[in-house]
Design a protein around this motif. Structure first.
Motif, PDB file in Angstrom:
ATOM      1  N   SER A  11       0.962  -1.339  -0.038  1.00  0.00           N
ATOM      2  CA  SER A  11       0.013   0.169   0.033  1.00  0.00           C
ATOM      3  C   SER A  11       1.011   1.474  -0.146  1.00  0.00           C
ATOM      4  O   SER A  11      -0.013   2.125  -0.320  1.00  0.00           O
ATOM      5  CB  SER A  11      -1.136   0.221   1.095  1.00  0.00           C
ATOM      6  N   LYS A  12       1.812   1.132   0.478  1.00  0.00           N
ATOM      7  CA  LYS A  12       2.786   2.602   0.144  1.00  0.00           C
ATOM      8  C   LYS A  12       4.271   2.154  -0.712  1.00  0.00           C
ATOM      9  O   LYS A  12       4.241   2.394  -1.539  1.00  0.00           O
ATOM     10  CB  LYS A  12       3.307   2.806   2.295  1.00  0.00           C
ATOM     11  N   VAL A  13       4.947   2.386  -0.213  1.00  0.00           N
ATOM     12  CA  VAL A  13       6.530   2.641  -1.043  1.00  0.00           C
ATOM     13  C   VAL A  13       6.938   1.833  -2.210  1.00  0.00           C
ATOM     14  O   VAL A  13       7.039   1.857  -2.478  1.00  0.00           O
ATOM     15  CB  VAL A  13       7.826   2.279   0.126  1.00  0.00           C
ATOM     16  N   TYR A  14       7.052  -0.045  -1.820  1.00  0.00           N
ATOM     17  CA  TYR A  14       6.704  -0.399  -3.018  1.00  0.00           C
ATOM     18  C   TYR A  14       5.663  -0.919  -3.421  1.00  0.00           C
ATOM     19  O   TYR A  14       5.389  -2.453  -4.183  1.00  0.00           O
ATOM     20  CB  TYR A  14       7.737  -1.750  -2.214  1.00  0.00           C
ATOM     21  N   ALA A  15       4.374  -0.353  -3.444  1.00  0.00           N
ATOM     22  CA  ALA A  15       3.131  -0.218  -4.111  1.00  0.00           C
ATOM     23  C   ALA A  15       3.210  -0.845  -5.332  1.00  0.00           C
ATOM     24  O   ALA A  15       2.826  -1.381  -6.066  1.00  0.00           O
ATOM     25  CB  ALA A  15       2.407   0.147  -3.550  1.00  0.00           C
ATOM     26  N   PHE A  16       3.855  -0.246  -6.048  1.00  0.00           N
ATOM     27  CA  PHE A  16       4.324  -0.220  -7.045  1.00  0.00           C
ATOM     28  C   PHE A  16       4.434  -1.839  -8.070  1.00  0.00           C
ATOM     29  O   PHE A  16       4.837  -1.337  -9.324  1.00  0.00           O
ATOM     30  CB  PHE A  16       5.337   0.801  -7.764  1.00  0.00           C
ATOM     31  N   ALA A  17       4.935  -2.096  -7.179  1.00  0.00           N
ATOM     32  CA  ALA A  17       6.009  -3.685  -7.814  1.00  0.00           C
ATOM     33  C   ALA A  17       5.829  -4.484  -6.477  1.00  0.00           C
ATOM     34  O   ALA A  17       5.247  -6.134  -7.203  1.00  0.00           O
ATOM     35  CB  ALA A  17       7.275  -3.756  -7.770  1.00  0.00           C
ATOM     36  N   ASN A  37       8.747   5.928 -10.617  1.00  0.00           N
ATOM     37  CA  ASN A  37       8.449   6.899 -11.260  1.00  0.00           C
ATOM     38  C   ASN A  37       9.666   7.708 -10.887  1.00  0.00           C
ATOM     39  O   ASN A  37      10.238   8.306 -11.803  1.00  0.00           O
ATOM     40  CB  ASN A  37       7.321   7.647 -10.550  1.00  0.00           C
ATOM     41  N   MET A  38      10.068   7.592  -9.885  1.00  0.00           N
ATOM     42  CA  MET A  38      11.961   8.285  -9.989  1.00  0.00           C
ATOM     43  C   MET A  38      12.612   8.202 -10.699  1.00  0.00           C
ATOM     44  O   MET A  38      13.587   9.090 -12.027  1.00  0.00           O
ATOM     45  CB  MET A  38      12.946   7.680  -8.445  1.00  0.00           C
ATOM     46  N   HIS A  39      12.572   6.991 -11.709  1.00  0.00           N
ATOM     47  CA  HIS A  39      12.953   6.824 -13.025  1.00  0.00           C
ATOM     48  C   HIS A  39      12.870   7.783 -13.989  1.00  0.00           C
ATOM     49  O   HIS A  39      13.984   8.214 -14.890  1.00  0.00           O
ATOM     50  CB  HIS A  39      13.581   5.137 -13.463  1.00  0.00           C
ATOM     51  N   VAL A  40      11.582   7.755 -14.185  1.00  0.00           N
ATOM     52  CA  VAL A  40      11.119   8.389 -15.114  1.00  0.00           C
ATOM     53  C   VAL A  40      11.451   9.758 -14.655  1.00  0.00           C
ATOM     54  O   VAL A  40      11.942  10.542 -16.312  1.00  0.00           O
ATOM     55  CB  VAL A  40       9.619   8.935 -15.476  1.00  0.00           C
TER      56      VAL A  40
END
Length: 418
Positions: free
Chosen positions: A40-46, A235-238
């Motif tokens: 749900s938070k920091v690693y929720a994108f992966a 998104n930091m890579h973007v």
């Protein structure tokens, strides 16, 4: 005599009638694997894709009769990347009978590691957590199977060396990293390699939330690096790609950590991302036979454990890469040491993995009582504008440096626990 014999046979029959249900119950008792994840938070994108893959893999195994006749249960709970919630999840999963525990978060994993070791419980920390946990002499219950962040960083340096006429003297390398435990993890090894090889290493931290990068990239531009190694997420890579363009820096000199996926490519733009590289620990795409079977047997029949689109993502493949060795370790444990499956048997099963590559899904790993990592091999992939193309085969580099660092750090950990 005849009556006595009949009485004995009757007794045997009653005993056998009691044994049969017990045997049946043993055959069907499940093996439970705990996934305390940040959903749900920091690693929720992966991380949801990693959990989805583990569940899909377990479902495929169960359709084939499970692991040595035992169904697989994947227990998943959110910890929000908070150590205290991770502890609560761990204690709950212990009560539910989990045989392994996986936190998929460097800060949560670091917080739980001493507790798991004290409890003699097997903790899986593939691709996250302490890199020195490969030292099985000290971290007897911790299994970072696959390449650690130290190995991945060392392999990136070897790749740069191969592109620099095998001479790194004077080569400028910028390490652009998220200023958290995750981003800090490779710095010690990178400094050691810089002293050994003579390259110019400069560090550029990226504070959370990580999307305001203009100041860092202005500093990187002034440094004018030959290569940028990036330890960032999502998104930091973007944002980094846009900053590179704004600062007229070539994209093909950017090597991302393994947490760089197809969504990031889409957000950058397929053509704009051409040339970008990532270190990786698992094959990409959907061509692997296991993924093809999952698509056919689950998603084509509406039985998948998540959105089908996530099956074409490196994070999904990372979930398969994490649990292929774990499930195989459980199989070896039961096959060699019998049921019931205990923590000690699971530990010895994982330490029995030899040259295991999950049918080409990952680099071959060999895990022993002394080495809980399995070899530290990665490869470099490059985005060619349409797909990821391997730039190298599976390889590991600077093993002496990585092992020496592991022994030093693990010895300090052991000393602190005395």
């Amino acid at each position: 005599m005849k009556i006595k014999l009949l009485s004995i046979l009757a007794g045997v029959g009653m005993a056998m009638s009691n044994v049969q249900p017990a045997l049946a119950q043993a055959q069907t008792e499940p093996i439970k694997f705990a996934l305390c994840y940040d959903l749900s938070k920091v690693y929720a994108f992966a991380v949801p894709q990693v959990a989805q893959a583990a569940r899909d893999y377990a479902q495929i195994l169960n359709q084939k009769g499970g692991i040595e006749g035992h169904p697989v249960e994947i227990l998943v709970q959110d910890h929000g990347n908070e150590p205290q919630r991770g502890i609560e999840c761990y204690e709950k999963m212990k009560r539910e009978g989990a045989i392994t525990f996986d936190f998929f978060s460097t800060p949560v994993g670091r917080a739980l590691l001493p507790r798991a070791m004290q409890d003699n419980n097997v903790m899986i920390s593939s691709f996250t957590g302490r890199s020195d946990a490969v030292d099985g002499d000290v971290f007897k219950w911790i299994f970072p199977i696959g390449p650690t962040y130290w190995s991945q960083a060392a392999n990136n340096i070897q790749y740069i060396k191969s592109k620099s006429n095998n001479n790194l003297k004077g080569v400028k390398i910028a390490f652009f990293y998220l200023d958290t435990a995750f981003g800090l993890e490779p710095i010690g090894v990178l400094k050691t390699l810089a002293a050994k090889e003579g390259f110019d290493l400069q560090l550029f931290p990226n504070p959370l939330p990580g999307n305001n990068q203009s100041g860092a990239w202005s500093q990187i531009r002034r440094f004018n690096p030959d290569w940028v190694i990036s330890w960032n997420l999502g998104n930091m890579h973007v944002v980094a790609s846009r900053e590179m363009k704004r600062n007229a820096m070539p994209m093909d000199k950017y090597i991302a950590v393994n947490w760089f996926n197809e969504v990031d490519i889409a957000n950058i733009g397929a053509d704009a991302a051409k040339g970008i590289k990532r270190g990786t620990n698992v094959v990409g795409g959907q061509e692997h036979p296991l993924i093809q079977q999952i698509l056919k047997d689950l998603y084509d029949k509406g039985k998948g454990n998540g959105d089908r689109k996530h099956t074409n993502d490196i994070f999904y493949n990372t979930g398969l890469a994490t649990y292929a060795p774990v499930f195989e370790g459980a199989r070896l444990a039961i096959k060699q040491y019998g049921w019931p499956l205990t923590s000690d048997k699971m530990k010895r099963g994982l330490e029995s993995l030899r040259n295991f590559d999950a049918n080409g899904l990952i680099a071959p790993v060999t895990v022993t009582a002394k080495d809980h990592g399995g070899g530290g091999k990665t490869r470099i992939d490059m985005w060619d504008g349409a797909k990821w193309v391997p730039e190298t085969g599976w390889f590991s580099a600077y093993d002496d440096v990585v092992q020496e660092s592991a022994k030093k750090e693990s010895a300090e950990f052991a000393k602190s626990k005395q």
